[in-house]
Write a protein that holds these residues in place. Sequence first.
Motif, short mmCIF file in Angstrom:
data_model
loop_
_atom_site.label_atom_id
_atom_site.label_comp_id
_atom_site.label_asym_id
_atom_site.label_seq_id
_atom_site.Cartn_x
_atom_site.Cartn_y
_atom_site.Cartn_z
N TYR A 80 -91.79 7.61 71.26
CA TYR A 80 -90.72 7.16 70.56
C TYR A 80 -90.45 6.46 68.94
N SER A 81 -90.80 6.65 68.28
CA SER A 81 -91.00 6.70 66.93
C SER A 81 -90.68 7.89 66.22
N GLY A 82 -91.03 8.83 66.68
CA GLY A 82 -90.81 10.81 66.50
C GLY A 82 -92.07 10.17 65.46
N LEU A 83 -93.68 10.05 65.40
CA LEU A 83 -94.32 9.77 64.89
C LEU A 83 -95.71 10.32 65.70
N LEU A 84 -95.23 10.64 66.68
CA LEU A 84 -96.84 11.52 67.33
C LEU A 84 -97.45 12.19 66.91
N GLU A 85 -96.99 13.18 66.03
CA GLU A 85 -97.55 14.57 65.40
C GLU A 85 -98.18 14.31 64.54
N LYS A 86 -96.95 12.96 63.34
CA LYS A 86 -97.66 12.86 62.46
C LYS A 86 -98.96 12.17 62.65
N TRP A 87 -99.14 11.54 63.43
CA TRP A 87 -100.47 10.62 63.59
C TRP A 87 -101.66 11.58 64.02
N TYR A 88 -101.29 12.36 64.92
CA TYR A 88 -102.01 13.15 64.95
C TYR A 88 -102.92 14.29 64.13
N ALA A 89 -101.60 14.41 63.20
CA ALA A 89 -102.65 15.37 61.39
C ALA A 89 -103.53 14.06 61.61
N PHE A 90 -102.14 12.68 60.90
CA PHE A 90 -103.47 11.88 59.98
C PHE A 90 -104.91 11.34 61.03
N GLU A 91 -105.25 11.34 61.86
CA GLU A 91 -106.27 11.12 62.34
C GLU A 91 -107.28 12.29 62.49
N ALA A 92 -106.91 13.76 62.59
CA ALA A 92 -107.40 14.59 62.39
C ALA A 92 -107.64 15.26 61.22
N GLN A 93 -107.28 15.11 60.22
CA GLN A 93 -107.66 14.62 58.77
C GLN A 93 -108.62 13.81 58.26
N ALA A 94 -108.62 12.50 58.58
CA ALA A 94 -108.76 11.41 58.32
C ALA A 94 -110.27 11.49 59.64
N SER A 95 -110.86 12.12 60.67
CA SER A 95 -111.93 12.48 61.48
C SER A 95 -112.74 13.43 60.47
N ASP A 96 -111.73 14.51 60.11
CA ASP A 96 -113.11 15.63 59.55
C ASP A 96 -113.56 14.68 58.16
N ASP A 97 -112.59 14.01 57.32
CA ASP A 97 -113.27 14.06 55.95
C ASP A 97 -114.14 12.24 56.43
N ALA A 98 -113.88 11.77 57.84
CA ALA A 98 -115.09 11.11 57.90
C ALA A 98 -116.35 11.89 58.05
N LEU A 99 -116.64 12.78 59.23
CA LEU A 99 -117.23 13.53 59.83
C LEU A 99 -118.01 13.81 58.65
N ILE A 100 -117.33 15.22 57.69
CA ILE A 100 -118.32 14.93 56.35
C ILE A 100 -118.95 14.70 55.92
N ALA A 101 -118.67 13.62 55.29
CA ALA A 101 -119.11 12.79 54.44
C ALA A 101 -120.66 12.14 55.56
N TRP A 102 -120.49 12.02 56.31
CA TRP A 102 -121.44 11.23 57.03
C TRP A 102 -122.23 13.05 57.59
N CYS A 103 -121.91 14.32 57.68
CA CYS A 103 -122.83 15.27 57.69
C CYS A 103 -123.56 14.73 56.25
N GLN A 104 -122.98 15.33 55.42
CA GLN A 104 -123.46 15.00 53.37
C GLN A 104 -124.46 13.33 53.32
N GLU A 105 -124.11 12.93 54.04
CA GLU A 105 -124.85 11.49 53.94
C GLU A 105 -126.05 11.32 55.14
N ASN A 106 -126.27 12.53 55.64
CA ASN A 106 -127.11 12.70 56.46
C ASN A 106 -128.29 14.44 55.88
N GLY A 107 -127.65 14.69 55.08
CA GLY A 107 -128.19 15.90 54.74
C GLY A 107 -128.31 17.18 55.30
N MET A 108 -127.00 16.89 55.73
CA MET A 108 -126.78 18.71 56.87
C MET A 108 -125.61 19.48 55.97
#
Length: 143
Positions: A108-136
């Motif tokens: 309704y606010s016109g922010l759904l696509e921006k949310w999806y991009a924000f969520e995808a980037q943050a998820s990837d960043d957090a997952l990459i950091a997690w992989c590095q912490e676990n020696g991958m």
Amino acid sequence: MLSVSFTEIRNAFEFVSSGSPSQHHAYIDKDTGAIYWTSSVLTLEEEVPDDLETSSNYIQVPHKNALKLGQSFALSFIDQELPHEYNFVASLFRKRGAYRRFKDMLQYSGLLEKWYAFEAQASDDALIAWCQENGMNLTDIEQ
């Protein structure tokens, strides 16, 4: 160092995060990099080792909540994009169906696509950091 496909880890992470933290699980074999998927609510055809949950030879793929990508993450997006709606959105998360209503409000606010991009980037960043912490070592990462 364990080499694994980031695409495969992301797929496993999305599967784990698609339900509540106790519904779906994925485990990475520390020796081979193979990923095993299990679910308490779905019947999966995949054969999995008997010792997945008890052996230290596997790394459990985290749920998005473990990487702080749940409710507080959504509220940080609202605080950044629609600060005047923060209290309203916080109240949404006190009831069932919160993410659906949250996404309806973003649509309704016109922010759904921006949310999806924000969520995808943050998820990837957090997952990459997690992989590095676990020696991958990630084999197919775009950075």
